[in-house]
Design an enzyme around this catalytic site. Structure first.
Site, mmCIF file in Angstrom:
data_model
loop_
_atom_site.group_PDB
_atom_site.id
_atom_site.type_symbol
_atom_site.label_atom_id
_atom_site.label_comp_id
_atom_site.label_asym_id
_atom_site.label_seq_id
_atom_site.Cartn_x
_atom_site.Cartn_y
_atom_site.Cartn_z
ATOM 1 N N HIS A 111 -6.816 1.080 -11.728
ATOM 2 C CA HIS A 111 -7.840 0.060 -11.468
ATOM 3 C C HIS A 111 -9.174 0.721 -11.130
ATOM 4 C CE1 HIS A 111 -5.207 -3.705 -10.562
ATOM 5 N NE2 HIS A 111 -4.832 -3.074 -11.645
ATOM 6 N N TYR A 127 -9.400 -9.795 -2.829
ATOM 7 C CA TYR A 127 -9.388 -9.958 -1.372
ATOM 8 C C TYR A 127 -10.244 -11.180 -1.050
ATOM 9 C CZ TYR A 127 -7.564 -5.184 -0.601
ATOM 10 O OH TYR A 127 -6.792 -4.046 -0.565
ATOM 11 N N PRO A 135 -3.025 -3.396 7.289
ATOM 12 C CA PRO A 135 -2.901 -3.077 5.865
ATOM 13 C C PRO A 135 -4.115 -3.414 4.996
ATOM 14 C CG PRO A 135 -1.612 -5.021 6.404
ATOM 15 C CD PRO A 135 -2.114 -4.486 7.696
ATOM 16 N N LYS A 137 -4.393 1.718 3.502
ATOM 17 C CA LYS A 137 -4.484 3.134 3.881
ATOM 18 C C LYS A 137 -3.197 3.747 4.426
ATOM 19 C CE LYS A 137 -8.592 4.202 2.756
ATOM 20 N NZ LYS A 137 -8.244 3.950 1.340
ATOM 21 N N TYR A 177 -12.361 3.082 0.135
ATOM 22 C CA TYR A 177 -11.192 2.437 -0.475
ATOM 23 C C TYR A 177 -10.480 3.385 -1.442
ATOM 24 C CZ TYR A 177 -8.264 -1.364 -2.156
ATOM 25 O OH TYR A 177 -7.181 -2.149 -2.466
HETATM 26 P P1 FAD Z 1 8.067 5.242 6.948
HETATM 27 O O1 FAD Z 1 7.844 4.747 5.586
HETATM 28 O O2 FAD Z 1 8.262 4.239 8.046
HETATM 29 O O3 FAD Z 1 9.313 6.224 6.904
HETATM 30 C C1 FAD Z 1 9.943 6.683 8.052
HETATM 31 C C2 FAD Z 1 11.407 6.948 7.726
HETATM 32 O O4 FAD Z 1 12.050 7.489 8.866
HETATM 33 C C3 FAD Z 1 12.157 5.686 7.364
HETATM 34 O O5 FAD Z 1 12.848 5.870 6.158
HETATM 35 C C4 FAD Z 1 13.098 5.467 8.542
HETATM 36 O O6 FAD Z 1 14.306 4.831 8.150
HETATM 37 C C5 FAD Z 1 13.321 6.889 9.013
HETATM 38 N N1 FAD Z 1 13.715 6.995 10.411
HETATM 39 C C6 FAD Z 1 13.309 6.271 11.473
HETATM 40 N N2 FAD Z 1 13.880 6.699 12.586
HETATM 41 C C7 FAD Z 1 14.693 7.732 12.245
HETATM 42 C C8 FAD Z 1 15.557 8.589 12.966
HETATM 43 N N3 FAD Z 1 15.709 8.456 14.278
HETATM 44 N N4 FAD Z 1 16.222 9.533 12.284
HETATM 45 C C9 FAD Z 1 16.068 9.690 10.961
HETATM 46 N N5 FAD Z 1 15.252 8.893 10.213
HETATM 47 C C10 FAD Z 1 14.583 7.934 10.861
HETATM 48 N N6 FAD Z 1 0.690 0.023 3.958
HETATM 49 C C11 FAD Z 1 -0.191 -0.286 3.037
HETATM 50 O O7 FAD Z 1 -1.060 0.548 2.744
HETATM 51 N N7 FAD Z 1 -0.113 -1.515 2.401
HETATM 52 C C12 FAD Z 1 0.877 -2.434 2.685
HETATM 53 O O8 FAD Z 1 0.944 -3.495 2.093
HETATM 54 C C13 FAD Z 1 1.806 -2.130 3.653
HETATM 55 N N8 FAD Z 1 2.779 -3.000 3.980
HETATM 56 C C14 FAD Z 1 3.666 -2.675 4.962
HETATM 57 C C15 FAD Z 1 4.672 -3.582 5.333
HETATM 58 C C16 FAD Z 1 5.570 -3.271 6.363
HETATM 59 C C17 FAD Z 1 6.660 -4.264 6.763
HETATM 60 C C18 FAD Z 1 5.458 -2.032 7.032
HETATM 61 C C19 FAD Z 1 6.414 -1.680 8.160
HETATM 62 C C20 FAD Z 1 4.463 -1.120 6.637
HETATM 63 C C21 FAD Z 1 3.559 -1.435 5.617
HETATM 64 N N9 FAD Z 1 2.553 -0.540 5.219
HETATM 65 C C22 FAD Z 1 1.673 -0.874 4.279
HETATM 66 C C23 FAD Z 1 2.414 0.763 5.781
HETATM 67 C C24 FAD Z 1 3.041 1.848 4.896
HETATM 68 O O9 FAD Z 1 4.166 1.323 4.257
HETATM 69 C C25 FAD Z 1 3.368 2.988 5.831
HETATM 70 O O10 FAD Z 1 2.142 3.483 6.325
HETATM 71 C C26 FAD Z 1 4.176 4.105 5.168
HETATM 72 O O11 FAD Z 1 5.483 3.662 4.901
HETATM 73 C C27 FAD Z 1 4.211 5.326 6.090
HETATM 74 O O12 FAD Z 1 5.123 6.267 5.610
HETATM 75 P P2 FAD Z 1 5.939 7.178 6.601
HETATM 76 O O13 FAD Z 1 6.752 8.074 5.758
HETATM 77 O O14 FAD Z 1 5.036 7.757 7.620
HETATM 78 O O15 FAD Z 1 6.864 6.171 7.432
HETATM 79 C C1 DHB Z 2 -1.252 -4.104 -1.416
HETATM 80 C C2 DHB Z 2 -1.144 -3.921 -0.060
HETATM 81 C C3 DHB Z 2 -2.271 -3.771 0.700
HETATM 82 O O1 DHB Z 2 -2.176 -3.578 2.019
HETATM 83 C C4 DHB Z 2 -3.535 -3.820 0.122
HETATM 84 O O2 DHB Z 2 -4.622 -3.706 0.907
HETATM 85 C C5 DHB Z 2 -3.634 -3.996 -1.233
HETATM 86 C C6 DHB Z 2 -2.489 -4.139 -2.010
HETATM 87 C C7 DHB Z 2 -0.016 -4.250 -2.227
HETATM 88 O O3 DHB Z 2 1.072 -4.287 -1.633
HETATM 89 O O4 DHB Z 2 -0.106 -4.343 -3.439
#
Ligand code: FAD
Ligand code: DHB
Length: 399
Positions: free
Chosen positions: A72, A201, A294, A298, A385
């Site tokens: 995009h 948005y 979100p 980021k 962005y």
């Molecule tokens: P995570 O993806 O949380 O991974 C952490 C991992 O550690 C998980 O697999 C978990 O199971 C594991 N874990 C936890 N505790 C333990 C333990 N004690 N021992 C071993 N493993 C463990 N960001 C966006 O930019 N746009 C979005 O739309 C968006 N939607 C989201 C919706 C939800 C419901 C959530 C919770 C987050 C969302 N985010 C979004 C944020 C984005 O998904 C996260 O920033 C991203 O997943 C971060 O990655 P990470 O690897 O740091 O953490």
């Molecule tokens: C999506 C999630 C976001 O948080 C955003 O700002 C834009 C797109 C998505 O899940 O596609």
């Protein structure tokens, strides 16, 4: 058991770190609490910054992303029933974003790791970290009914916001900055062709709405809701009605495509930073150390930016005995983290509607009008962005 780097968590941060280290010949074991199926189907983010795309490509896990991801060059900001295109790439030096679900990034990274046979254990229990202050840290856990102790040089806490690693930091040295938002996001995945080629948005007096997508057949849609709302409060017809209202436009020829809802969630919104991101031989990365609302897309990108810094620092340390990068890890990451915090806060306040704040609402309308009419303001949005370029010595540079 012994390894060089013990990685806790197989989300985007842990899996990407594992991949980057493997490419540099540094051993790591990844321990994940959930099953493979669970982590591969947890629907979350969908927007990859140019820098994230480049890193995954360089790490040799970008083939499917390049085939199936949607490039995009702009987004739409819609308010007062009128849409305004922000030409991201024109304003940000040609950089793009790629729409490719976090689930797909995670699947690609897991497949690559299993293919090389590098250690990755799912469904580990009772994970705890020990002796991070000394030279011989370790991780204890249960797996397949047996207790294990993994000795290592360094522990990477990539275990998300609810993990154990941040709790293992000395709490009196940890400074926490946070803000709870008075709203949440209700997100759905719908079997419907996206209503627009680019993300929309929207700010509407009833609240924020976002139209995104996962593929030419799958729409991803979000609306601002109350933090205490329950999914039961939101039958499909209410969701579609609210989406139709918030996206309504005075322009001819635009309709919201609808279809069966395949997945739904309510996500709370939080801004959170824990500083420092390191103590002794324990390094936090991604959601374990920080959460952004979100709206700026980021969260996933920041998680990957952290592990890029950590991987480079570990390479310097193992190859040349140069610990400067590791010592500076937290400071380096936090500069980018706070830029993303500010951008996410700015996008969130500009696009959401808070109860009982008519003054704030007028300010934000004015801000939106400025962003869509001033190239300087639109450029600020665009360069944040698509993601500020990385710098070797800092968190971002002018590129
Ligand atoms: P995570 O993806 O949380 O991974 C952490 C991992 O550690 C998980 O697999 C978990 O199971 C594991 N874990 C936890 N505790 C333990 C333990 N004690 N021992 C071993 N493993 C463990 N960001 C966006 O930019 N746009 C979005 O739309 C968006 N939607 C989201 C919706 C939800 C419901 C959530 C919770 C987050 C969302 N985010 C979004 C944020 C984005 O998904 C996260 O920033 C991203 O997943 C971060 O990655 P990470 O690897 O740091 O953490
Ligand atoms: C999506 C999630 C976001 O948080 C955003 O700002 C834009 C797109 C998505 O899940 O596609």
């Amino acid at each position: 058991m012994r390894t060089q780097v013990a990685i806790i968590g197989a989300g985007p941060a842990g899996l990407t770190l594992g991949r980057l280290l493997e490419r540099e010949g540094i051993e790591a074991v990844i321990l994940e609490a959930r099953s493979r199926d669970y982590v591969e189907h947890r629907i979350r983010a969908g927007v990859l910054e140019q820098g994230t795309v480049d890193l995954l490509t360089d790490a040799g896990v970008g083939d499917r992303m390049h085939r199936e991801g949607l490039v995009h060059h702009g987004i739409e900001l819609r308010f007062d029933g009128v849409g305004h295109r922000i030409p991201l790439s024109d304003l940000a030096g040609g950089r793009v974003i790629v729409i490719y679900g976090q689930t797909e990034v995670v699947k690609d990274l897991i497949a690559a790791r299993l293919e090389t046979g590098a250690p990755l254990r799912f469904e580990v229990e009772d994970v705890s970290v020990h002796d991070v202050d000394g030279d011989t840290p370790s991780v204890r856990f249960r797996h397949d009914g047996a207790d294990h102790e993994l000795h290592c040089d360094v522990i990477a806490g990539c275990d998300g916001f609810h993990g154990v690693c941040r709790q293992a930091m000395p709490q009196d040295r940890l400074q926490v900055f946070q803000r709870e938002w008075p709203f949440a996001w209700l997100g759905i995945l719908a079997e419907a062709p996206p209503s627009s080629d680019e993300l929309i948005y929207t700010r509407h007096e009833r609240g924020f709405a976002l139209a995104s997508l996962r593929s030419p057949e799958l729409a991803r849609l979000y609306i601002q809701c109350r933090p205490d709302d329950d999914l039961e409060d939101w039958p499909d017809e209410r969701i579609w009605e609210e989406l139709r209202t918030r996206f309504a436009t005075r322009e001819e020829g635009w309709t919201l495509n609808e279809g069966p809802v395949l997945d739904r969630l309510i996500a709370p919104m939080r801004s959170f930073v824990a500083e420092p991101m390191q103590h002794g031989r324990l390094f936090l990365a991604g959601d374990a150390a920080h959460i952004v609302p979100p709206t700026g897309a980021k969260g996933l990108n920041l998680a990957i930016a952290d592990v890029r810094v950590l991987a480079e620092a570990l390479v310097d340390s193992y190859r040349r005995g140069d610990r400067a990068g590791l010592d500076a890890y937290s400071d380096t990451c936090l500069r980018r983290v706070w830029r993303a915090q500010h951008f996410s806060w700015w996008m969130t306040t500009m696009l959401h509607v808070a109860d009982d704040d008519p003054f704030g609402a007028q300010l934000m309308r004015s801000q939106l009008e400025y962003v869509v009419n001033s190239e300087a303001a639109a450029t600020t949005l665009a360069e944040n962005y698509v993601g500020l370029p990385f710098a070797r010595t800092g968190a971002y540079s002018r590129g």
